[in-house]
Design an enzyme around this catalytic site. Structure first.
Site, PDB file in Angstrom:
ATOM      1  N   THR A 146       0.683  -1.359  -0.035  1.00  0.00           N
ATOM      2  CA  THR A 146      -0.322   0.054   0.019  1.00  0.00           C
ATOM      3  C   THR A 146       0.821   1.293   0.618  1.00  0.00           C
ATOM      4  O   THR A 146       1.016   2.211  -0.662  1.00  0.00           O
ATOM      5  CB  THR A 146      -0.973   0.096   1.365  1.00  0.00           C
ATOM      6  OG1 THR A 146      -1.980  -1.265   1.308  1.00  0.00           O
ATOM      7  CG2 THR A 146      -1.738   1.088   1.321  1.00  0.00           C
ATOM      8  N   GLN A 181      -5.182  -2.212  -3.007  1.00  0.00           N
ATOM      9  CA  GLN A 181      -5.467  -1.183  -1.811  1.00  0.00           C
ATOM     10  C   GLN A 181      -4.097   0.163  -3.565  1.00  0.00           C
ATOM     11  O   GLN A 181      -3.764  -0.356  -3.548  1.00  0.00           O
ATOM     12  CB  GLN A 181      -4.008  -0.898  -1.012  1.00  0.00           C
ATOM     13  CG  GLN A 181      -4.978  -1.421   0.485  1.00  0.00           C
ATOM     14  CD  GLN A 181      -4.297  -2.874   0.311  1.00  0.00           C
ATOM     15  OE1 GLN A 181      -4.058  -3.701  -0.781  1.00  0.00           O
ATOM     16  NE2 GLN A 181      -4.633  -3.438   1.422  1.00  0.00           N
ATOM     17  N   GLN A 203      -9.907   1.965  -3.494  1.00  0.00           N
ATOM     18  CA  GLN A 203      -9.651   1.028  -2.070  1.00  0.00           C
ATOM     19  C   GLN A 203      -8.692   2.244  -1.316  1.00  0.00           C
ATOM     20  O   GLN A 203      -7.630   2.163  -2.575  1.00  0.00           O
ATOM     21  CB  GLN A 203      -8.934  -0.344  -2.487  1.00  0.00           C
ATOM     22  CG  GLN A 203      -9.555  -0.606  -0.979  1.00  0.00           C
ATOM     23  CD  GLN A 203      -8.823  -1.587  -0.892  1.00  0.00           C
ATOM     24  OE1 GLN A 203      -9.831  -2.711  -1.633  1.00  0.00           O
ATOM     25  NE2 GLN A 203      -8.683  -2.819   0.291  1.00  0.00           N
ATOM     26  N   ASP A 204      -8.514   2.697  -0.660  1.00  0.00           N
ATOM     27  CA  ASP A 204      -7.169   3.576   0.069  1.00  0.00           C
ATOM     28  C   ASP A 204      -6.917   4.834  -0.665  1.00  0.00           C
ATOM     29  O   ASP A 204      -5.516   5.117  -1.563  1.00  0.00           O
ATOM     30  CB  ASP A 204      -6.635   3.125   0.543  1.00  0.00           C
ATOM     31  CG  ASP A 204      -6.538   1.531   1.334  1.00  0.00           C
ATOM     32  OD1 ASP A 204      -7.867   1.399   1.888  1.00  0.00           O
ATOM     33  OD2 ASP A 204      -5.784   1.141   1.804  1.00  0.00           O
ATOM     34  N   ASP A 225     -12.105   2.749   2.984  1.00  0.00           N
ATOM     35  CA  ASP A 225     -10.895   3.118   3.755  1.00  0.00           C
ATOM     36  C   ASP A 225     -10.555   4.091   2.407  1.00  0.00           C
ATOM     37  O   ASP A 225      -8.915   4.355   2.964  1.00  0.00           O
ATOM     38  CB  ASP A 225      -9.981   2.363   4.113  1.00  0.00           C
ATOM     39  CG  ASP A 225     -10.456   0.632   5.056  1.00  0.00           C
ATOM     40  OD1 ASP A 225     -12.075   1.252   5.481  1.00  0.00           O
ATOM     41  OD2 ASP A 225     -10.071  -0.214   5.293  1.00  0.00           O
ATOM     42  N   ARG A 281     -14.012   2.973   9.788  1.00  0.00           N
ATOM     43  CA  ARG A 281     -13.607   1.333  10.738  1.00  0.00           C
ATOM     44  C   ARG A 281     -12.530   0.892  11.538  1.00  0.00           C
ATOM     45  O   ARG A 281     -11.583   2.698  11.976  1.00  0.00           O
ATOM     46  CB  ARG A 281     -12.976   0.618   9.851  1.00  0.00           C
ATOM     47  CG  ARG A 281     -14.043   0.359   8.869  1.00  0.00           C
ATOM     48  CD  ARG A 281     -13.984  -1.238   8.072  1.00  0.00           C
ATOM     49  NE  ARG A 281     -12.470  -0.921   7.286  1.00  0.00           N
ATOM     50  CZ  ARG A 281     -12.347  -2.289   6.560  1.00  0.00           C
ATOM     51  NH1 ARG A 281     -12.331  -3.023   6.979  1.00  0.00           N
ATOM     52  NH2 ARG A 281     -11.407  -2.361   5.988  1.00  0.00           N
ATOM     53  N   TRP A 283      -8.917   1.252  12.421  1.00  0.00           N
ATOM     54  CA  TRP A 283      -8.147   0.139  12.004  1.00  0.00           C
ATOM     55  C   TRP A 283      -7.794   0.405  13.098  1.00  0.00           C
ATOM     56  O   TRP A 283      -6.293  -0.467  13.494  1.00  0.00           O
ATOM     57  CB  TRP A 283      -7.496   0.999  11.033  1.00  0.00           C
ATOM     58  CG  TRP A 283      -5.990   0.911  10.401  1.00  0.00           C
ATOM     59  CD1 TRP A 283      -5.694  -1.021  10.581  1.00  0.00           C
ATOM     60  CD2 TRP A 283      -5.422   0.744   9.165  1.00  0.00           C
ATOM     61  NE1 TRP A 283      -4.504  -0.776  10.413  1.00  0.00           N
ATOM     62  CE2 TRP A 283      -4.219   0.339   8.358  1.00  0.00           C
ATOM     63  CE3 TRP A 283      -4.999   2.353   9.252  1.00  0.00           C
ATOM     64  CZ2 TRP A 283      -2.967   0.497   8.200  1.00  0.00           C
ATOM     65  CZ3 TRP A 283      -3.924   3.129   8.397  1.00  0.00           C
ATOM     66  CH2 TRP A 283      -2.974   1.703   7.613  1.00  0.00           C
TER      67      TRP A 283
END
Length: 364
Positions: A146, A181, A203-204, A225, A281, A283
């Site tokens: 990521t 990600q 995503q991300d 996220d 969320r 994390w």
């Protein structure tokens, strides 16, 4: 160069003292190198001890550079070459004007080049894009992860970006897909500001990694996220847009100790889009996110928040909202471990004091 030497010395010492580094597994070595770098940034570029200890946020430019798709109209045709032209251990404000166009390149601002401003011709006109994902193989022959998937990565303090789109073009992955990600921008430095910018991905999208950050009048798009990391960041008047076809999450804040002064605060923002969206969320075990005066469309799930599958985090996270509006803002169905804040409780989150901004943002 001096800072790079210092970092390498620290890295060598950590390798010598860490038994976990004595391994032939190259992927584990990459993980340890990233952790070592993060530790170095925390030690030398945190809010407590920035790399340039005695420096202030300088705004008067000492150098200007022009980037243009047309070589006759600029000094460079790529952003990375313009950034490379800035002297190492830079101690004055350098402004890079970026002309209209789509710049397909992967860009990184190294940790030795502070006080850099990037100014686009407009977020819809100046676009920086790439399409890496975490599971893509890099030049080393190993997966990027990521961290290294970012289209644009900032590692140096006092960075400013205005009127630019940062985009990761990787397609939106199906729910539950691994290694997809795809970061549009990663900010891993203190005292950075983004004004009138767009961050587009799935995503991300926005890796709000480390340091104090200010986002004003920005558009942030993603699915899962799509604002994540362990920054201490203030989002003001931003549009947060979900593109999920199923369940998604707006934030994944990674505060993992009650001693850490990190968290995300969203003030006077707007949340729209598709799918069923969690506000956040957990994390980190002590994840901290607050929404104030924010419009929430009906896509927000009634529960609002998710504990990352760990019930223990419900006792340590700090999730709240204050005077939010819209069909998704109804507090009645929220998880019992989130909070509807009082005026006194919300006060620390709704001003620039949240990021000590009055000291370093007063001239923006």
């Amino acid at each position: 160069m001096l800072l790079k030497i210092v970092f390498l010395l620290i890295l060598l010492l950590e390798r010598a003292n860490s038994t976990s580094m004595v391994t032939s597994d190259k992927s584990n070595e990459l993980v340890m190198i990233e952790k070592s770098y993060v530790n170095w940034v925390k030690m030398h570029a945190s809010s407590k001890q920035p790399v340039f200890k005695n420096a202030k946020h300088k705004f008067k430019p000492c150098m200007t550079i022009k980037v243009s798709k047309n070589p006759r109209l600029g000094d460079f045709v790529t952003l990375q070459k313009a950034i490379n032209a800035v002297p190492a251990i830079n101690l004055c404000r350098v402004v890079i004007f970026i002309g209209a166009g789509t710049y397909r390149e992967k860009v990184e601002v190294p940790n030795t080049k502070a006080y850099m401003s990037l100014v686009g011709a407009g977020a819809d006109k100046t676009i920086v894009e790439w399409d890496d994902t975490a599971d893509r193989t890099g030049q080393s022959g190993r997966k990027l992860g990521t961290y290294a998937s970012a289209t644009f990565a900032v590692n140096s303090p006092y960075f400013i970006a205005k009127n630019i789109t940062f985009k990761n073009n990787a397609p939106s992955p199906p729910s539950g897909a691994l290694g997809k990600q795809a970061v549009a921008l990663r900010i891993s430095a203190d005292k950075a500001a983004f004004i009138g910018c767009k961050f587009v991905g799935a995503q991300d999208t926005l890796y709000d990694h480390l340091g104090r950050h200010y986002f004003k009048d920005c558009y942030i798009e993603g699915s899962v996220d799509f604002i994540f990391g362990n920054g201490l960041s203030y989002y003001k008047d931003c549009h947060l847009h979900a593109i999920s076809n199923s369940y998604g999450a707006l934030t994944a804040q990674k505060r993992d100790s009650f001693l850490q002064e990190t968290g995300f605060s969203f003030v006077n923002c707007k949340i729209t889009g598709s799918g069923a969206l969690y506000l956040g969320r957990a994390w980190g075990s002590f994840s901290r996110v607050v929404f104030s005066y924010t419009y929430m469309d009906k896509i927000i799930t009634s529960r609002g928040w998710y504990d990352w599958g760990d019930k223990n985090r419900e006792m340590t996270v700090f999730y709240g909202q204050y005077k939010c509006s819209g069909p998704g803002a109804k507090y009645g169905g929220r998880v019992p471990w989130s909070r509807e804040l009082t005026q006194e409780e919300a006060k620390p989150f709704i001003s620039l004091d949240f990021i000590d901004g009055h000291r370093w943002l007063h001239r923006l």
